[in-house]
Write a protein that holds these residues in place. Structure first.
Motif, PDB file in Angstrom:
ATOM      1  N   LYS A   1      27.310 -61.850  -5.210  1.00 34.34           N
ATOM      2  CA  LYS A   1      27.686 -61.579  -3.815  1.00 34.34           C
ATOM      3  C   LYS A   1      26.728 -62.350  -2.963  1.00 34.34           C
ATOM      4  O   LYS A   1      27.269 -63.034  -2.068  1.00 34.34           O
ATOM      5  N   GLN A   2      25.673 -62.439  -3.292  1.00 36.60           N
ATOM      6  CA  GLN A   2      24.699 -63.488  -2.812  1.00 36.60           C
ATOM      7  C   GLN A   2      25.206 -64.877  -2.655  1.00 36.60           C
ATOM      8  O   GLN A   2      25.302 -65.493  -1.647  1.00 36.60           O
ATOM      9  N   GLU A   3      25.716 -65.167  -3.804  1.00 37.48           N
ATOM     10  CA  GLU A   3      26.271 -66.778  -4.002  1.00 37.48           C
ATOM     11  C   GLU A   3      27.571 -66.863  -3.159  1.00 37.48           C
ATOM     12  O   GLU A   3      27.411 -67.800  -2.460  1.00 37.48           O
ATOM     13  N   LEU A   4      28.428 -65.729  -3.098  1.00 34.66           N
ATOM     14  CA  LEU A   4      29.693 -65.737  -2.190  1.00 34.66           C
ATOM     15  C   LEU A   4      29.265 -66.093  -0.866  1.00 34.66           C
ATOM     16  O   LEU A   4      29.679 -66.926   0.303  1.00 34.66           O
ATOM     17  N   GLN A   5      28.315 -65.126  -0.515  1.00 38.52           N
ATOM     18  CA  GLN A   5      27.901 -65.194   0.819  1.00 38.52           C
ATOM     19  C   GLN A   5      26.903 -66.617   1.206  1.00 38.52           C
ATOM     20  O   GLN A   5      27.274 -67.257   2.535  1.00 38.52           O
ATOM     21  N   LEU A   6      26.376 -67.126   0.372  1.00 42.38           N
ATOM     22  CA  LEU A   6      25.533 -68.378   0.541  1.00 42.38           C
ATOM     23  C   LEU A   6      26.772 -69.626   0.591  1.00 42.38           C
ATOM     24  O   LEU A   6      26.389 -70.298   1.344  1.00 42.38           O
ATOM     25  N   ASN A   7      27.578 -69.336  -0.265  1.00 40.24           N
ATOM     26  CA  ASN A   7      28.786 -70.351  -0.148  1.00 40.24           C
ATOM     27  C   ASN A   7      29.683 -70.331   1.121  1.00 40.24           C
ATOM     28  O   ASN A   7      30.031 -71.459   1.842  1.00 40.24           O
ATOM     29  N   LYS A   8      29.884 -68.847   1.614  1.00 43.29           N
ATOM     30  CA  LYS A   8      30.298 -68.830   2.826  1.00 43.29           C
ATOM     31  C   LYS A   8      29.700 -69.478   4.039  1.00 43.29           C
ATOM     32  O   LYS A   8      29.995 -70.125   4.663  1.00 43.29           O
ATOM     33  N   GLN A   9      28.508 -69.196   3.910  1.00 42.05           N
ATOM     34  CA  GLN A   9      27.533 -69.525   5.066  1.00 42.05           C
ATOM     35  C   GLN A   9      27.442 -71.361   4.768  1.00 42.05           C
ATOM     36  O   GLN A   9      27.181 -71.906   5.845  1.00 42.05           O
ATOM     37  N   ALA A  10      27.398 -71.751   3.689  1.00 43.10           N
ATOM     38  CA  ALA A  10      27.321 -73.135   3.433  1.00 43.10           C
ATOM     39  C   ALA A  10      28.566 -73.888   3.874  1.00 43.10           C
ATOM     40  O   ALA A  10      28.342 -74.987   4.726  1.00 43.10           O
TER      41      ALA A  10
END
Length: 201
Positions: free
Chosen positions: A27-36
């Motif tokens: 989930k954090q990775e997805l959020q970080l990918n979205k933020q990136a």
């Protein structure tokens, strides 16, 4: 039997914990990918906006340079126009001075002309008076000449009689000259006419 069950329970709990941790990390990775991706898009948009701003800044600088050049040109033209205006003002002042001088000269000429006309009128009246006086004198002389002996020198002077030079006559005509001499009045007749000349007095 308890130990394997405990071990199995521990393994299950650890597996569930690891699965939960992995799920959380995903989930954090997805959020970080979205933020990136969002930051990447934002960066690109910001870069494009900055590029547009930079282009506008370059255009503005170019316009400022052109405006400075135009201002310099207008300043030079303004200084030239000021010089021309000052020269025109000086010329206008000179023209006003010349106009005043010409006006004064014209006024002086008119005054002198009037003075000369007055003098001419005076002289004309004097000449007319003198002519009238001379006419009267001539009339008086003409009336006196009726009673004065015109053959005498004084009578000739008063009556303005000029003797014409006598032409030499031929000898055969001498008797005619004698007859002319005989026709001249005698001195006694002249004396008789003299009192008649004094009668007009």
């Amino acid at each position: 039997m308890k130990f394997p069950a405990l071990l199995l329970g521990f393994v299950l709990v650890c597996s569930l914990g690891i699965a939960g941790y992995i799920h959380t990390r995903r989930k954090q990775e997805l959020q970080l990918n979205k933020q990136a991706s969002f930051l990447d898009i934002k960066f690109r948009v910001t870069r494009d906006v900055l590029g547009e701003y930079q282009d506008q800044l370059i255009q503005s600088n170019t316009q400022i340079e052109n405006t400075k050049k135009e201002v310099d040109t207008l300043t030079k033209d303004l200084s030239e126009v000021k010089t021309v205006v000052e020269q025109k003002k000086s010329d206008a002042a000179t023209c006003k001075g010349d106009k005043k001088r010409f006006t004064d000269e014209i006024a002086a000429s008119e005054s002198e002309k009037k003075h000369i006309q007055d003098e001419l009128v005076k002289e004309k009246s004097q000449w007319e008076t003198e002519v009238a006086t001379l006419k009267k004198q001539l009339e008086q002389q003409s009336t006196l000449c009726k009673y004065i002996d015109k053959t005498s020198d004084e009578g000739k002077k008063l009556c303005n009689i000029i003797d014409e030079p006598q032409k030499p006559e031929a000898k055969p005509n001498e008797p005619a000259a004698v007859e002319v001499k005989d026709e001249q009045p005698k001195p006694e007749e002249k004396k008789a006419e003299a009192p008649n000349a004094e009668q007009p007095k």
